[in-house]
Design an enzyme around this catalytic site. Structure first.
Site, short mmCIF file in Angstrom:
data_model
loop_
_atom_site.label_atom_id
_atom_site.label_comp_id
_atom_site.label_asym_id
_atom_site.label_seq_id
_atom_site.Cartn_x
_atom_site.Cartn_y
_atom_site.Cartn_z
N LYS A 112 0.82 -1.22 0.00
CA LYS A 112 0.00 0.00 0.00
C LYS A 112 0.85 1.27 0.00
O LYS A 112 0.51 2.25 -0.64
CB LYS A 112 -0.96 0.00 1.19
CG LYS A 112 -2.03 -1.07 1.02
CD LYS A 112 -3.15 -0.97 2.02
CE LYS A 112 -4.16 -2.07 1.72
NZ LYS A 112 -5.28 -2.08 2.65
N LYS A 195 -5.84 -11.12 -6.01
CA LYS A 195 -7.06 -11.26 -5.21
C LYS A 195 -8.06 -10.16 -5.58
O LYS A 195 -7.65 -9.06 -6.00
CB LYS A 195 -6.74 -11.21 -3.72
CG LYS A 195 -6.34 -9.86 -3.18
CD LYS A 195 -6.49 -9.77 -1.66
CE LYS A 195 -6.34 -8.31 -1.24
NZ LYS A 195 -6.68 -8.01 0.10
N LYS A 198 -10.65 -4.02 -3.34
CA LYS A 198 -11.24 -2.72 -3.69
C LYS A 198 -10.20 -1.80 -4.30
O LYS A 198 -10.53 -0.97 -5.12
CB LYS A 198 -11.92 -2.08 -2.49
CG LYS A 198 -10.99 -1.75 -1.33
CD LYS A 198 -11.76 -1.07 -0.23
CE LYS A 198 -10.87 -0.72 0.94
NZ LYS A 198 -10.38 -1.89 1.68
N1 AQP Z 1 -10.25 -11.42 -2.20
C1 AQP Z 1 -10.47 -11.80 -0.95
N2 AQP Z 1 -10.65 -13.12 -0.67
C2 AQP Z 1 -10.88 -13.52 0.60
N3 AQP Z 1 -10.98 -12.69 1.64
C3 AQP Z 1 -10.80 -11.37 1.42
N4 AQP Z 1 -10.85 -10.29 2.23
C4 AQP Z 1 -10.61 -9.18 1.49
N5 AQP Z 1 -10.43 -9.52 0.20
C5 AQP Z 1 -10.55 -10.87 0.12
C6 AQP Z 1 -11.11 -10.33 3.68
O1 AQP Z 1 -12.16 -9.44 3.97
C7 AQP Z 1 -12.03 -9.01 5.33
C8 AQP Z 1 -12.26 -7.55 5.47
O2 AQP Z 1 -11.26 -6.88 4.77
P1 AQP Z 1 -10.83 -5.40 5.05
O3 AQP Z 1 -11.89 -4.62 5.67
O4 AQP Z 1 -9.50 -5.37 5.68
O5 AQP Z 1 -10.76 -4.98 3.62
P2 AQP Z 1 -9.49 -5.05 2.80
O6 AQP Z 1 -8.55 -6.16 3.15
O7 AQP Z 1 -8.98 -3.67 2.92
O8 AQP Z 1 -10.22 -5.38 1.49
P3 AQP Z 1 -9.48 -5.27 0.18
O9 AQP Z 1 -10.44 -5.15 -0.88
O10 AQP Z 1 -8.50 -6.36 0.12
O11 AQP Z 1 -8.79 -3.85 0.39
P4 AQP Z 1 -7.44 -3.37 -0.20
O12 AQP Z 1 -7.64 -3.32 -1.66
O13 AQP Z 1 -7.32 -2.02 0.43
O14 AQP Z 1 -6.41 -4.35 0.25
C9 AQP Z 1 -10.62 -9.45 5.78
O15 AQP Z 1 -10.75 -10.56 6.64
C10 AQP Z 1 -9.95 -9.85 4.51
O16 AQP Z 1 -9.01 -10.88 4.71
#
Ligand code: AQP
Length: 332
Positions: A112, A195, A198
């Site tokens: 990030k 994966k 967002k």
């Molecule tokens: N692709 C995924 N497959 C399985 N689990 C996932 N999680 C996120 N993406 C996947 C799980 O969702 C939960 C909440 O996540 P968060 O609020 O931490 O959101 P995040 O990780 O910021 O979601 P993103 O989309 O992955 O964000 P970015 O793009 O910012 O990294 C967690 O338990 C996570 O493991």
């Protein structure tokens, strides 16, 4: 009952399919068997620049989606992280136990901050995993239901719990990750090498649960598959089809082997059409239920207020123990 704790960020508005299948779905199941604490992690959401009004709205929206997904405030404790000040307080203590190099090795931070540029990335983003450590340890959680991308942060939590306990005496439960193999990582529909996320996915590769169901169906139908036409689970050689099979299998409760049988001699089109239909059947009531909770903000806020009260009772006790162990003079 063993305890579980997990959280989700209110950053993006809609949850995506990876959030749901990787984490939230397990939260719903675990509230039946565990003493479950789930939170909307708004402190984590400000580690990247945010719009204040949007954050406030998204926090309610995240809570509404969790309730729509099946969290029941009678069976679990649902709250907003910033309503429980102990998170930030314990995070400071844990920050002081964390090595700079140790924090620098967190791959999510590396990814990030590389995206934002090292000078733009905040110190908050850097210590985000340590706040997560505090989130978990405050509740003495035995297990933490998350997706695979969070495994390293749970490892850090275990290390710091051990370190604190070793240095100051038994205080924290050392938690384990709860990661279901099948849905640990849901992949981008357009690029099954990454994966679904967002920040990294393109709109076509990302299924937002609150999108128009028709748009969602379209995304499923245009998902990337493979060059041959055989419907078979093989994560290495056929990542696109395997991802679709995982999603379909989980949403409908049908085993992968059964699905492979069902589609013998049929093309990818048949699988995508059926999956698109299953997806529409899932997201349509999910959207409606989310809207119902949003339409009644008083009820929503009172659920969150009760949740915060229950959470604080547990968090305050743990924090008091930790403060005492490190040698803070008690306030009279
Ligand atoms: N692709 C995924 N497959 C399985 N689990 C996932 N999680 C996120 N993406 C996947 C799980 O969702 C939960 C909440 O996540 P968060 O609020 O931490 O959101 P995040 O990780 O910021 O979601 P993103 O989309 O992955 O964000 P970015 O793009 O910012 O990294 C967690 O338990 C996570 O493991």
């Amino acid at each position: 009952r063993p305890r579980v704790l997990s959280g989700i960020q209110p950053t993006a508005g809609s949850f995506h399919l990876g959030n749901y299948l990787g984490a939230v779905r397990q939260w719903v199941a675990l509230q039946e068997s565990h003493d479950a604490f789930y939170m909307v992690v708004d402190l984590h959401a400000i580690t990247v620049p945010q719009d204040p009004a949007q954050l406030r709205a998204n926090t309610r929206l995240a809570a509404a989606q969790l309730l729509a997904a099946g969290l029941d405030p009678e069976r679990c404790t649902l709250f907003v992280q910033s309503h429980v000040p102990e998170h930030a307080q314990l995070a400071w203590v844990m920050n002081c136990l964390t090595g700079f190099g140790e924090a620098s090795r967190m791959t999510q931070f590396k990814d990030k901050s590389a995206k934002q540029g090292a000078d733009r990335a905040s110190v908050g983003l850097f210590t985000y995993p340590v706040l997560q450590v505090a989130d978990i340890l405050l509740y003495q959680a035995h297990e933490v239901p998350v997706g695979e991308d969070q495994r390293q942060h749970i490892e850090l939590t275990r290390d710091l719990a051990d370190r604190f306990n070793g240095r100051f005496g038994a205080t924290f439960t050392v938690p384990k990750p709860y990661i279901l193999k099948e849905t640990a990582k849901i992949y981008d529909l357009q690029d099954p090498a990454i994966k679904m996320s967002k920040s990294a996915s393109t709109p076509k590769g990302l299924i937002n649960l609150l999108d128009e169901p028709k748009a969602t169906a379209k995304k499923v139908k245009s998902a990337v598959t493979d060059t041959d036409s055989e419907i078979r689970y093989d994560a290495e050689k056929k990542p696109g089809v395997s991802n679709l099979l995982t999603i379909y299998s989980t949403l409908t409760g049908t085993g992968i082997a059964e699905l492979e049988q069902k589609y013998v001699g049929k093309g990818y089109g048949a699988l995508k059409t059926d999956l698109a239909e299953a997806m529409v059947e899932f997201v349509t009531p999910f959207r409606d239920r989310t809207q119902e909770f949003l339409d009644d903000p008083e009820t929503l806020d009172s659920i969150l207020a009760k949740g915060a009260e229950k959470a604080r009772a547990v968090a305050a006790e743990t924090l008091a123990q930790a403060y005492d162990k490190v040698g803070f003079l008690p306030a009279k």
